[in-house]
Write an enzyme that holds these catalytic residues in place. Structure first.
Site, short mmCIF file in Angstrom:
data_model
loop_
_atom_site.label_atom_id
_atom_site.label_comp_id
_atom_site.label_asym_id
_atom_site.label_seq_id
_atom_site.Cartn_x
_atom_site.Cartn_y
_atom_site.Cartn_z
N ILE A 22 -0.66 -15.27 -35.77
CA ILE A 22 -1.53 -14.63 -36.49
C ILE A 22 -1.38 -14.54 -37.81
O ILE A 22 -2.18 -14.72 -38.68
CB ILE A 22 -1.65 -13.27 -35.92
CG1 ILE A 22 -2.05 -13.24 -34.42
CG2 ILE A 22 -2.77 -12.52 -36.77
CD1 ILE A 22 -2.10 -11.98 -33.77
N ASP A 78 -12.18 -7.15 -30.09
CA ASP A 78 -12.89 -6.78 -28.86
C ASP A 78 -14.36 -6.77 -29.53
O ASP A 78 -15.36 -7.15 -28.69
CB ASP A 78 -12.46 -5.55 -28.26
CG ASP A 78 -10.89 -5.91 -28.14
OD1 ASP A 78 -10.17 -6.69 -27.48
OD2 ASP A 78 -10.12 -4.96 -28.63
N GLY A 126 -0.30 -5.55 -33.85
CA GLY A 126 0.58 -5.66 -32.77
C GLY A 126 0.55 -4.91 -31.41
O GLY A 126 0.54 -3.62 -31.84
N ARG A 177 6.48 -1.25 -18.61
CA ARG A 177 5.78 -0.40 -19.65
C ARG A 177 6.72 0.46 -20.62
O ARG A 177 6.30 0.31 -21.93
CB ARG A 177 4.42 0.48 -19.33
CG ARG A 177 3.64 0.76 -20.44
CD ARG A 177 2.53 1.37 -19.75
NE ARG A 177 2.50 2.60 -19.48
CZ ARG A 177 1.61 3.56 -19.07
NH1 ARG A 177 0.40 3.31 -19.15
NH2 ARG A 177 1.79 4.61 -18.41
N GLY A 221 4.54 -15.42 -37.77
CA GLY A 221 3.96 -15.66 -36.39
C GLY A 221 2.92 -16.49 -36.39
O GLY A 221 2.07 -16.90 -37.57
N HIS A 226 -7.37 -0.71 -26.76
CA HIS A 226 -7.23 -2.14 -26.80
C HIS A 226 -6.25 -2.85 -25.79
O HIS A 226 -5.10 -2.96 -25.94
CB HIS A 226 -6.54 -2.76 -28.37
CG HIS A 226 -6.47 -4.23 -28.21
ND1 HIS A 226 -7.33 -5.06 -28.10
CD2 HIS A 226 -5.24 -4.92 -28.08
CE1 HIS A 226 -6.72 -6.24 -27.97
NE2 HIS A 226 -5.60 -6.10 -28.09
P1 NAX Z 1 4.15 -14.18 -32.71
O1 NAX Z 1 5.18 -13.90 -31.69
O2 NAX Z 1 3.49 -15.62 -33.01
O3 NAX Z 1 4.51 -13.61 -33.88
C1 NAX Z 1 5.00 -12.20 -33.97
C2 NAX Z 1 5.87 -12.34 -35.30
O4 NAX Z 1 6.60 -11.12 -35.58
C3 NAX Z 1 7.16 -13.28 -35.05
O5 NAX Z 1 7.42 -14.18 -36.33
C4 NAX Z 1 8.40 -12.21 -35.06
O6 NAX Z 1 9.51 -12.92 -35.71
C5 NAX Z 1 7.94 -11.10 -35.89
N1 NAX Z 1 8.30 -9.78 -35.69
C6 NAX Z 1 8.88 -9.26 -34.86
N2 NAX Z 1 9.21 -8.02 -34.85
C7 NAX Z 1 9.09 -7.71 -36.05
C8 NAX Z 1 9.38 -6.75 -37.11
N3 NAX Z 1 10.23 -5.62 -36.48
N4 NAX Z 1 9.16 -6.82 -38.30
C9 NAX Z 1 8.59 -7.93 -38.87
N5 NAX Z 1 8.30 -8.92 -38.09
C10 NAX Z 1 8.58 -8.85 -36.72
O7 NAX Z 1 2.77 -13.53 -32.13
P2 NAX Z 1 1.22 -13.27 -32.74
O8 NAX Z 1 0.31 -14.43 -31.90
O9 NAX Z 1 1.15 -13.70 -34.08
O10 NAX Z 1 0.74 -11.93 -32.34
C11 NAX Z 1 1.38 -10.89 -32.90
C12 NAX Z 1 0.92 -9.52 -32.26
O11 NAX Z 1 -0.44 -9.31 -32.17
C13 NAX Z 1 1.23 -9.40 -30.81
O12 NAX Z 1 1.79 -8.12 -30.42
C14 NAX Z 1 0.03 -9.58 -30.01
O13 NAX Z 1 0.02 -8.84 -28.70
C15 NAX Z 1 -1.07 -9.05 -30.98
N6 NAX Z 1 -2.49 -8.91 -30.72
C16 NAX Z 1 -3.37 -8.13 -30.91
C17 NAX Z 1 -4.78 -8.45 -30.98
C18 NAX Z 1 -5.50 -7.20 -31.07
O14 NAX Z 1 -6.79 -7.49 -30.94
N7 NAX Z 1 -5.04 -6.17 -31.42
C19 NAX Z 1 -5.00 -9.62 -30.58
C20 NAX Z 1 -4.26 -10.69 -30.82
C21 NAX Z 1 -2.85 -10.41 -30.41
O15 NAX Z 1 -2.77 -10.64 -29.07
#
Ligand code: NAX
Length: 328
Positions: A16, A159, A130, A98, A14, A187
């Site tokens: 991040i 944050d 995530g 939700r 992904g 968060h």
């Molecule tokens: P992306 O959609 O670009 O990447 C997510 C990746 O996770 C994809 O490649 C997908 O195939 C993979 N994935 C899904 N289910 C999986 C599993 N069971 N096992 C392994 N891999 C799996 O998302 P991205 O922009 O990288 O964001 C990832 C997560 O970070 C999201 O949930 C997002 O909401 C969260 N965030 C959290 C933040 C925080 O401050 N705590 C801030 C940034 C971000 O929004």
């Protein structure tokens, strides 16, 4: 040479993941003397893209990168892992309630917690990025009964860093002169960025806290809704800043926080500050000897109390929802 540290990154393909892996492999996570072995965990559809990222990692010829392995199941992905960055999650899609979101993520973080319990190293440390990060961490921890619950954390460092930057801009000082601010709670948009104990250049940040209009109408909502503002501007959610925050969190956890300052992290509550025991909530924390400790004894005024309580209420609701779904 020292034994490499095993670092598992989920959601490795992904956005991040793409911003994070190169920083880990370059030594920014654990320091310039610590070799790392990366374990990339993806779902089967993400494996090919993860292989592409692994090729690029090889092409960097990072001296500290001792190896890269790619997995499509959590049992192998977490075998022997010392540090787990749980980034991959099920995003909320249009029309999703939700409960559906929590259930879909329970299906990810429950099995990952069980795999960590079964096969991770004894010193394992987990950071959940995530979303919904706090409750996903709670789910993972509850599936890992043999791992001390203080090894499961959720990321509120982004944050925290956003708040530092906003406060520094308002005060007209470099960000390095702002200390001791806190993100409390979840968060999510209910999070409470607290400046009442903050210091600017070593003195109380009263110039900021006295400006209650700025505090209420500008600072707090700007920090709490920054993620949405980034999506609006960039057409994609925060990635490099999220990866940076994850690096900050783990580096401080392993190496300690600077003297005289603290940071924010989602950790399992011990009941401090009226946050019910067992919830994964953001607190003011220091890291000493490889463990997070909640900063004690801070006075919490009515303004802060109300906002902390509102965010904690949301965490209680999420916990109750995943409990009634049988996810914890
Ligand atoms: P992306 O959609 O670009 O990447 C997510 C990746 O996770 C994809 O490649 C997908 O195939 C993979 N994935 C899904 N289910 C999986 C599993 N069971 N096992 C392994 N891999 C799996 O998302 P991205 O922009 O990288 O964001 C990832 C997560 O970070 C999201 O949930 C997002 O909401 C969260 N965030 C959290 C933040 C925080 O401050 N705590 C801030 C940034 C971000 O929004």
């Amino acid at each position: 040479s020292p034994t490499p540290v095993n670092v598992t990154v989920t959601g490795a393909a992904g956005q991040i993941g793409y911003a994070l892996l190169f920083r880990i492999a370059s030594g920014q996570l654990l320091g310039p003397d610590v070799p790392v072995r990366l374990r990339l965990l993806e779902i089967p559809q993400g494996v090919k893209a993860a292989e592409g990222t692994a090729m690029e990692l090889e092409d960097c010829a990072f001296p500290l990168l001792a190896g890269i392995d790619i997995f499509d199941n959590p049992t192998d992905g977490f075998a022997g892992t010392n540090i787990g960055l749980l980034v991959g999650a099920r995003p909320r899609t249009k029309g999703m309630e939700r409960g559906d979101l929590l259930e879909a993520n329970g299906g990810i973080f429950g099995p990952q917690g069980a795999a960590i319990n079964a096969g991770a190293a004894d010193d394992v440390r987990i950071l959940v990025v995530g979303n919904p990060a706090n409750t996903n961490a709670l789910i993972a921890a509850s599936h890992a009964p043999d791992v001390p619950s203080d090894r499961f954390t959720a990321m509120t460092r982004l944050d925290h860093n956003r708040a530092l930057s906003q406060a520094a801009t308002k005060a007209g000082v470099p960000v390095s002169q702002v200390r001791r601010l806190t993100i409390w709670g979840n968060h999510s948009a209910t999070q409470y960025p607290d400046l009442f104990h903050a210091e600017i250049d070593g003195a109380p940040a009263t110039a900021l806290t006295d400006d209650s209009t700025w505090l209420t109408d500008d600072f707090i909502p700007t920090v709490a809704t920054r993620g949405a503002a980034i999506i609006e501007a960039r057409g994609a959610s925060s990635a490099a800043s999220a990866a940076n925050a994850a690096v900050d969190h783990v580096r401080d956890w392993v190496h300690g926080t600077p003297k005289g300052d603290w940071t924010s992290a989602g950790i399992v509550s011990d009941g401090s500050y009226g946050v019910p025991e067992g919830l994964v909530s953001s607190f003011p924390v220091v890291s000493r000897d490889g463990r997070w400790e909640i900063v004690q004894g801070l006075e919490v005024g009515d303004f802060s109390r109300e906002r902390i309580d509102a965010s904690v209420k949301e965490l209680v609701e999420e916990r109750d929802a995943v409990r009634s779904l049988g996810l914890i």
